[in-house]
Scaffold this motif. Structure first.
Motif, PDB file in Angstrom:
ATOM      1  N   ASN A  18       0.843  -1.195   0.000  1.00 58.03           N
ATOM      2  CA  ASN A  18       0.000   0.000   0.000  1.00 58.03           C
ATOM      3  C   ASN A  18       0.882   1.250   0.000  1.00 58.03           C
ATOM      4  O   ASN A  18       1.697   1.437   0.904  1.00 58.03           O
ATOM      5  N   PRO A  19       0.756   2.118  -1.008  1.00 61.95           N
ATOM      6  CA  PRO A  19       1.572   3.343  -1.060  1.00 61.95           C
ATOM      7  C   PRO A  19       1.388   4.238   0.154  1.00 61.95           C
ATOM      8  O   PRO A  19       2.247   5.086   0.439  1.00 61.95           O
ATOM      9  N   ASP A  20       0.273   4.066   0.891  1.00 61.89           N
ATOM     10  CA  ASP A  20       0.034   4.894   2.063  1.00 61.89           C
ATOM     11  C   ASP A  20       1.105   4.670   3.136  1.00 61.89           C
ATOM     12  O   ASP A  20       1.394   5.576   3.921  1.00 61.89           O
ATOM     13  N   TYR A  21       1.686   3.451   3.179  1.00 63.08           N
ATOM     14  CA  TYR A  21       2.749   3.197   4.141  1.00 63.08           C
ATOM     15  C   TYR A  21       3.967   4.080   3.858  1.00 63.08           C
ATOM     16  O   TYR A  21       4.587   4.641   4.776  1.00 63.08           O
ATOM     17  N   GLU A  22       4.283   4.233   2.587  1.00 65.02           N
ATOM     18  CA  GLU A  22       5.417   5.084   2.216  1.00 65.02           C
ATOM     19  C   GLU A  22       5.096   6.553   2.480  1.00 65.02           C
ATOM     20  O   GLU A  22       5.967   7.310   2.920  1.00 65.02           O
ATOM     21  N   LYS A  23       3.852   6.934   2.213  1.00 69.29           N
ATOM     22  CA  LYS A  23       3.452   8.311   2.481  1.00 69.29           C
ATOM     23  C   LYS A  23       3.507   8.609   3.979  1.00 69.29           C
ATOM     24  O   LYS A  23       3.912   9.699   4.396  1.00 69.29           O
ATOM     25  N   ALA A  24       3.117   7.629   4.792  1.00 73.53           N
ATOM     26  CA  ALA A  24       3.159   7.821   6.245  1.00 73.53           C
ATOM     27  C   ALA A  24       4.597   8.003   6.724  1.00 73.53           C
ATOM     28  O   ALA A  24       4.876   8.862   7.573  1.00 73.53           O
ATOM     29  N   ALA A  25       5.516   7.197   6.179  1.00 71.01           N
ATOM     30  CA  ALA A  25       6.928   7.335   6.559  1.00 71.01           C
ATOM     31  C   ALA A  25       7.461   8.697   6.146  1.00 71.01           C
ATOM     32  O   ALA A  25       8.225   9.336   6.896  1.00 71.01           O
ATOM     33  N   THR A  26       7.058   9.172   4.961  1.00 71.82           N
ATOM     34  CA  THR A  26       7.513  10.484   4.495  1.00 71.82           C
ATOM     35  C   THR A  26       6.968  11.602   5.375  1.00 71.82           C
ATOM     36  O   THR A  26       7.673  12.563   5.709  1.00 71.82           O
ATOM     37  N   SER A  27       5.711  11.467   5.775  1.00 72.99           N
ATOM     38  CA  SER A  27       5.098  12.496   6.632  1.00 72.99           C
ATOM     39  C   SER A  27       5.739  12.548   8.006  1.00 72.99           C
ATOM     40  O   SER A  27       5.690  13.570   8.688  1.00 72.99           O
ATOM     41  N   LEU A  28       6.368  11.435   8.420  1.00 71.36           N
ATOM     42  CA  LEU A  28       7.051  11.397   9.716  1.00 71.36           C
ATOM     43  C   LEU A  28       8.504  11.855   9.622  1.00 71.36           C
ATOM     44  O   LEU A  28       9.236  11.790  10.612  1.00 71.36           O
ATOM     45  N   GLY A  29       8.919  12.298   8.439  1.00 71.65           N
ATOM     46  CA  GLY A  29      10.251  12.868   8.294  1.00 71.65           C
ATOM     47  C   GLY A  29      11.260  11.992   7.591  1.00 71.65           C
ATOM     48  O   GLY A  29      12.418  12.395   7.433  1.00 71.65           O
ATOM     49  N   ALA A  30      10.857  10.809   7.158  1.00 76.84           N
ATOM     50  CA  ALA A  30      11.792   9.922   6.469  1.00 76.84           C
ATOM     51  C   ALA A  30      11.983  10.378   5.033  1.00 76.84           C
ATOM     52  O   ALA A  30      11.025  10.720   4.342  1.00 76.84           O
ATOM     53  N   GLY A  31      13.241  10.390   4.589  1.00 74.79           N
ATOM     54  CA  GLY A  31      13.545  10.745   3.213  1.00 74.79           C
ATOM     55  C   GLY A  31      13.272   9.578   2.279  1.00 74.79           C
ATOM     56  O   GLY A  31      12.920   8.473   2.710  1.00 74.79           O
ATOM     57  N   PRO A  32      13.433   9.777   0.966  1.00 75.02           N
ATOM     58  CA  PRO A  32      13.158   8.710  -0.004  1.00 75.02           C
ATOM     59  C   PRO A  32      13.981   7.450   0.232  1.00 75.02           C
ATOM     60  O   PRO A  32      13.454   6.329   0.153  1.00 75.02           O
ATOM     61  N   ILE A  33      15.275   7.624   0.520  1.00 71.36           N
ATOM     62  CA  ILE A  33      16.145   6.461   0.718  1.00 71.36           C
ATOM     63  C   ILE A  33      15.763   5.722   1.992  1.00 71.36           C
ATOM     64  O   ILE A  33      15.683   4.481   2.014  1.00 71.36           O
ATOM     65  N   ARG A  34      15.525   6.470   3.067  1.00 70.19           N
ATOM     66  CA  ARG A  34      15.152   5.815   4.327  1.00 70.19           C
ATOM     67  C   ARG A  34      13.803   5.114   4.200  1.00 70.19           C
ATOM     68  O   ARG A  34      13.602   4.028   4.747  1.00 70.19           O
ATOM     69  N   THR A  35      12.879   5.725   3.483  1.00 69.44           N
ATOM     70  CA  THR A  35      11.580   5.084   3.255  1.00 69.44           C
ATOM     71  C   THR A  35      11.747   3.784   2.488  1.00 69.44           C
ATOM     72  O   THR A  35      11.110   2.772   2.801  1.00 69.44           O
ATOM     73  N   LEU A  36      12.626   3.825   1.482  1.00 69.22           N
ATOM     74  CA  LEU A  36      12.878   2.614   0.692  1.00 69.22           C
ATOM     75  C   LEU A  36      13.479   1.513   1.552  1.00 69.22           C
ATOM     76  O   LEU A  36      13.061   0.344   1.474  1.00 69.22           O
ATOM     77  N   LEU A  37      14.449   1.873   2.391  1.00 64.19           N
ATOM     78  CA  LEU A  37      15.168   0.880   3.182  1.00 64.19           C
ATOM     79  C   LEU A  37      14.353   0.355   4.359  1.00 64.19           C
ATOM     80  O   LEU A  37      14.510  -0.804   4.766  1.00 64.19           O
ATOM     81  N   THR A  38      13.513   1.194   4.944  1.00 64.71           N
ATOM     82  CA  THR A  38      12.808   0.799   6.168  1.00 64.71           C
ATOM     83  C   THR A  38      11.354   0.378   5.942  1.00 64.71           C
ATOM     84  O   THR A  38      10.760  -0.256   6.809  1.00 64.71           O
ATOM     85  N   VAL A  39      10.798   0.716   4.777  1.00 62.06           N
ATOM     86  CA  VAL A  39       9.388   0.394   4.526  1.00 62.06           C
ATOM     87  C   VAL A  39       9.232  -0.498   3.290  1.00 62.06           C
ATOM     88  O   VAL A  39       8.746  -1.634   3.381  1.00 62.06           O
ATOM     89  N   THR A  40       9.671   0.014   2.158  1.00 63.15           N
ATOM     90  CA  THR A  40       9.410  -0.683   0.890  1.00 63.15           C
ATOM     91  C   THR A  40      10.119  -2.030   0.811  1.00 63.15           C
ATOM     92  O   THR A  40       9.499  -3.063   0.520  1.00 63.15           O
ATOM     93  N   ILE A  41      11.435  -2.025   1.033  1.00 57.45           N
ATOM     94  CA  ILE A  41      12.200  -3.269   0.907  1.00 57.45           C
ATOM     95  C   ILE A  41      11.744  -4.331   1.911  1.00 57.45           C
ATOM     96  O   ILE A  41      11.529  -5.489   1.529  1.00 57.45           O
ATOM     97  N   PRO A  42      11.592  -3.990   3.212  1.00 60.78           N
ATOM     98  CA  PRO A  42      11.110  -5.035   4.147  1.00 60.78           C
ATOM     99  C   PRO A  42       9.758  -5.613   3.751  1.00 60.78           C
ATOM    100  O   PRO A  42       9.537  -6.822   3.897  1.00 60.78           O
ATOM    101  N   LEU A  43       8.841  -4.785   3.243  1.00 58.14           N
ATOM    102  CA  LEU A  43       7.522  -5.284   2.865  1.00 58.14           C
ATOM    103  C   LEU A  43       7.551  -6.101   1.577  1.00 58.14           C
ATOM    104  O   LEU A  43       6.624  -6.863   1.306  1.00 58.14           O
ATOM    105  N   SER A  44       8.617  -5.941   0.791  1.00 56.81           N
ATOM    106  CA  SER A  44       8.722  -6.701  -0.461  1.00 56.81           C
ATOM    107  C   SER A  44       9.626  -7.920  -0.322  1.00 56.81           C
ATOM    108  O   SER A  44      10.006  -8.526  -1.326  1.00 56.81           O
ATOM    109  N   ILE A  45       9.961  -8.286   0.916  1.00 61.20           N
ATOM    110  CA  ILE A  45      10.835  -9.438   1.166  1.00 61.20           C
ATOM    111  C   ILE A  45      10.310 -10.723   0.507  1.00 61.20           C
ATOM    112  O   ILE A  45      11.094 -11.478  -0.085  1.00 61.20           O
ATOM    113  N   PRO A  46       9.007 -11.025   0.559  1.00 61.63           N
ATOM    114  CA  PRO A  46       8.538 -12.259  -0.111  1.00 61.63           C
ATOM    115  C   PRO A  46       8.897 -12.306  -1.587  1.00 61.63           C
ATOM    116  O   PRO A  46       9.313 -13.347  -2.096  1.00 61.63           O
TER     117      PRO A  46
END
Length: 284
Positions: free
Chosen positions: A177-205
């Motif tokens: 869900n893109p909303d997870y990335e938007k939530a991380a961005t709204s909390l101050g995470a930059g694009p790289i941190r969002t990718l490393l802490t949200v997108t990649i872990p959720l795409s592990i399967p």
């Protein structure tokens, strides 16, 4: 009472016959692997386990090590190349960009493996496109040896496996869900941190599935290591070919095939155990 679809057997019967054919072929290979080799004859001798004892020779041990290393490198570099493409394919909203990425990703599937491999011979040769470009730009003084090296084989194998990896990774990313990335961005995470802490872990399967598929696919690859490696990069598949069709030692070639199959199963089981840990990371 629900009536079963009448067309269902027409889907099951072909798959059943295919599976039976594979089982019969596998038993034939297993039968050859425990038969004695008769030099100068296509006939085989009696029961023996000497074929498996010969697998411990250095030349065959090196072939197994090379195959595992090639498969691991192909899977890792394929992931590094495929993930950005898959991410762009899923996240871009521009139709023509999405279509272009999709065409680039799946076009290699419309070409045979041999055709793709010969294309890479033209690119990687000493007088090929890549060396000619580097020489013209003045970046090198003499051609770099890509052909008949493990590096050249890995490059070609990555190209072979990328389409499947892109599709598998795109499927996994599309379920995030893109909303997870938007939530991380709204909390101050930059694009790289969002990718490393949200997108990649959720795409592990999807990462695990694509790595496993690429590894297993590369382990049995023959045309690319044979043509790009030129006999200097030994793998299990190329050794089986040389033993079976050059030396006509079909019993030993069968034993090598069985050993390669067993090793593949063991490695995939190890990857499955590792994937449980990675899945746990993704869930958190």
């Amino acid at each position: 009472m629900t009536k079963k679809p009448t067309f269902l057997p027409w889907f099951i019967i072909p798959a059943t016959f295919t599976a039976l054919g594979l089982v019969v072929a596998m038993f034939a290979v297993m039968q050859f692997s425990v038969r004695a080799y008769i030099p100068g004859s296509l006939d085989v001798g009696g029961f023996t386990l000497a074929n498996f004892n010969g697998l411990f020779k250095k030349i065959y041990a090196d072939a197994f090590i090379n195959t595992v290393m090639l498969s691991a490198k192909t899977a890792i570099f394929g992931l590094l190349m495929s993930y950005p493409l898959a991410y762009a394919l899923v996240r871009t909203r521009t139709t023509w960009i999405k279509s272009t990425i999709l065409i680039i990703a799946i076009t290699p599937l419309f070409l045979g493996e041999v055709v793709r491999t010969y294309s890479w011979i033209i690119v990687l040769g000493n007088s090929g496109f890549l060396n000619s470009l580097l020489l013209a730009m003045g970046l090198i003084n003499k051609p770099i040896q890509f052909m008949f090296t493990q590096t050249g084989v890995v490059v070609a194998l990555v190209h072979v496996t990328m389409p499947i990896m892109v599709m598998m990774l795109a499927t996994a990313l599309s379920h995030i869900n893109p909303d997870y990335e938007k939530a991380a961005t709204s909390l101050g995470a930059g694009p790289i941190r969002t990718l490393l802490t949200v997108t990649i872990p959720l795409s592990i399967p999807g990462i695990v599935s694509s790595l496993t598929t690429a590894f297993a696919w590369t382990f049995s690859a023959f045309a690319t290591p044979q043509l790009i490696g030129g006999g200097r990069v030994s793998t299990v598949a190329t050794m089986v070919y040389q033993l079976g069709f050059s030396s006509m030692n079909f019993p030993f070639a069968a034993a090598l095939s069985i050993a390669g199959l067993i090793l593949t199963i063991l490695l995939l089981m190890a990857l499955k155990r590792m994937s449980r840990f990675l899945h746990a990371m993704g869930d958190h």
